[in-house]
Design an enzyme around this catalytic site. Structure first.
Site, PDB file in Angstrom:
ATOM      1  N   HIS A 103       3.469  -7.652  -2.929  1.00  0.00           N
ATOM      2  CA  HIS A 103       2.717  -7.818  -4.172  1.00  0.00           C
ATOM      3  C   HIS A 103       3.669  -7.768  -5.357  1.00  0.00           C
ATOM      4  CE1 HIS A 103       0.246  -5.597  -1.188  1.00  0.00           C
ATOM      5  NE2 HIS A 103      -0.619  -6.545  -1.471  1.00  0.00           N
ATOM      6  N   HIS A 149      -1.802 -13.557   0.651  1.00  0.00           N
ATOM      7  CA  HIS A 149      -0.773 -13.431   1.687  1.00  0.00           C
ATOM      8  C   HIS A 149      -0.927 -14.494   2.769  1.00  0.00           C
ATOM      9  CE1 HIS A 149       0.030  -9.686  -0.275  1.00  0.00           C
ATOM     10  NE2 HIS A 149      -1.145  -9.176   0.047  1.00  0.00           N
TER      11      HIS A 149
END
Lengths: 328, 328
Positions: free
Chosen positions: A216, A57
């Site tokens: 995700h 991330h």
């Protein structure tokens, strides 16, 4: 999908090393573990802040370590919760004697492992509190809502409160206020690819997009044909403005990792136009890659209802890679 | 390849509008033309700086407009030189009475059109000088070398010289010093796609990479199978260190637009390690998307030989979207 990669098994270690190498005066890696802390440490008597979770991330979360934001970031394997032991190392690195606040995104593995680390740290005499960020409105049930880009605002606001010398309970209160007032929703045009397997995290075909996707690649609300950005924005804002009804907001247009800056600013045009049509007042705005999903191509919109207190925290000085020094 | 797009024919206008909307206190669009200028204008008696070229390289060049860097950026259509009339508007917007320096990347269309605009501006009584950036060593012949990411260092150095109150000839001299000392080379794992046609700018197959690629997808030195990043870096640095022999450098690891931050920091690890092995001293480093090529996945390495003067200019205050306030 090809990547810039040395060894899939050391993908996260290489990223962490690269971050520390690029900022040797600011960052330090905790010996033997993928935890990044402020080199100068949490000032004595100041509340320490720890966040983290699975990697992939970037710049979250290590990019928000620095003065005025996080004290330490725990970098799990890609899309995988860090172990309680790793989180404990983060807590110990962040402790400046005034307690530590954990800022955790609402994923069951993260919540569980940060909680176990909290217990371990308390056994060592460190006072620890936790807040859970759940800003992703793509999930209907509030308890199951995932933490996404809104987490960055929570880092900034809690970090500014800590830097202002607030107590652990006051910093927690500021973080909770931000969490209560922040909502996000995202979309993707293309999937991300796992470094270990080289396989896509999920299937998404050419000319298809997923509305409400997670960071995700989790399933969103619907999958449909790619539409002009104005229509995409309209759908995302219909959902967001139903939840954030205060009209004075901070706005984040966040890239998912593979989205070029050009398209983010293009999207910003339509987001800001439509918010104005809906009579929102954009007090601050942030456009860029803040909470990504490897090389996913897409974006998310985050709205944070602000008052003078939160604006003060957003504008407070900070020194990190990931958060702009001034509002845009 | 899908994009966040409203209307392919207004892609650049939408980006320019988004940039101005996101920074209403800092930016202004010149009426009716895709030129962005500092809202507060060039301070009276200060040299103005203009850059630009085809769009698709965001944050270049509009992202470098601001205090301490550019006065105005001229945003042509994607990968297309702006017209002389557009450049003239940029020059007029940038003029603070002490002359204007044009920072032009070495592409024949840009060089020609900026030169015509210079003549037009001189007819209107504005003193104009030009520097040509040609840092891309993928081309053997120095005259034909393209301007790529090193241009950003030239913006910063010339901008700091101008902000320090230097004369037009002094600012030009500082820019030329930077140009003489900066070299870059890039590579790509995937092509970029043109917004108008939706077609790839060039063909590059899965598991293939292009070494020495240009920022418009121009042919590089060789095309081969994707290698581990350490090997890619070694090849790029073999070429770069043959040209930049001074060992004290500023380093830029630049993303091509679709490269996630994670991979840029991963690449940074190996670039910095190998430079140290080659006995280079990295005085400053910058990792991020500085000079992109739409959504191309890849990166470039830029080395700038520095002395105290250039370091002072790199560290001087600036306020832009694209350049970090502090060195990383």
């Amino acid at each position: 999908m090809d990547k810039l990669l040395q060894d899939p098994n050391q993908f996260v270690t290489d990223i962490v090393d690269g971050l520390v190498r690029s900022h040797p005066d600011y960052y330090e890696k905790v010996e033997g573990v993928n935890v990044i802390k402020r080199k100068d440490g949490t000032p004595s008597g100041q509340v320490g802040l720890v966040s983290g979770g699975g990697s992939g991330h970037e710049p979250a979360h290590a990019g928000y370590v620095g003065e005025g934001m996080l004290s330490a970031a725990v970098c799990g394997e890609v899309f995988t919760s860090p172990t309680p032991d790793m989180v404990l190392e983060g807590i110990k690195a962040a402790d400046g004697g005034a307690g530590v606040l954990l800022i955790v995104k609402n994923y069951s593995g993260d919540v569980m492992n940060f909680d176990m680390a909290k217990e371990l740290a308390e056994l060592e005499g460190i006072q620890v509190e936790t807040v859970i960020v759940n800003d992703d409105i793509a999930i209907k049930n509030a308890e199951d809502r995932r933490g996404v880009a809104g987490t960055v605002f929570v880092h900034k606001i809690a970090g500014a409160a800590a830097a202002a010398g607030k107590s652990l309970s006051e910093v927690k209160k500021a973080a909770e206020k931000a969490i209560n007032q922040v909502r996000s929703i995202g979309m993707a045009l293309s999937p991300c690819f796992m470094p270990e397997s080289g396989k896509p995290g999920f299937e998404l075909h050419e000319n298809e997009m997923e509305i409400g996707i997670g960071i995700h690649g989790e399933k969103g609300i619907e999958r449909k044909t790619v539409a002009p950005v104005n229509e995409i924005v309209s759908e995302l804002l219909d959902r967001l403005t139903a939840e954030v009804t205060d009209k004075r907001i901070a706005l984040m247009v966040n890239g998912m990792g593979g989205t070029p800056i050009s398209e983010l600013y293009l999207a910003y045009k339509y987001v800001s136009e439509q918010l104005e049509q809906r009579e929102y007042s954009i007090a601050r705005s942030y456009t860029g890659n803040y909470m990504t999903s490897l090389e996913m191509h897409g974006f998310s919109i985050t709205l944070l209802a602000v008052d003078d207190e939160l604006l003060g925290y957003l504008d407070a000085p900070s020194e990190t890679i990931g958060f702009p020094v001034r509002s845009e």
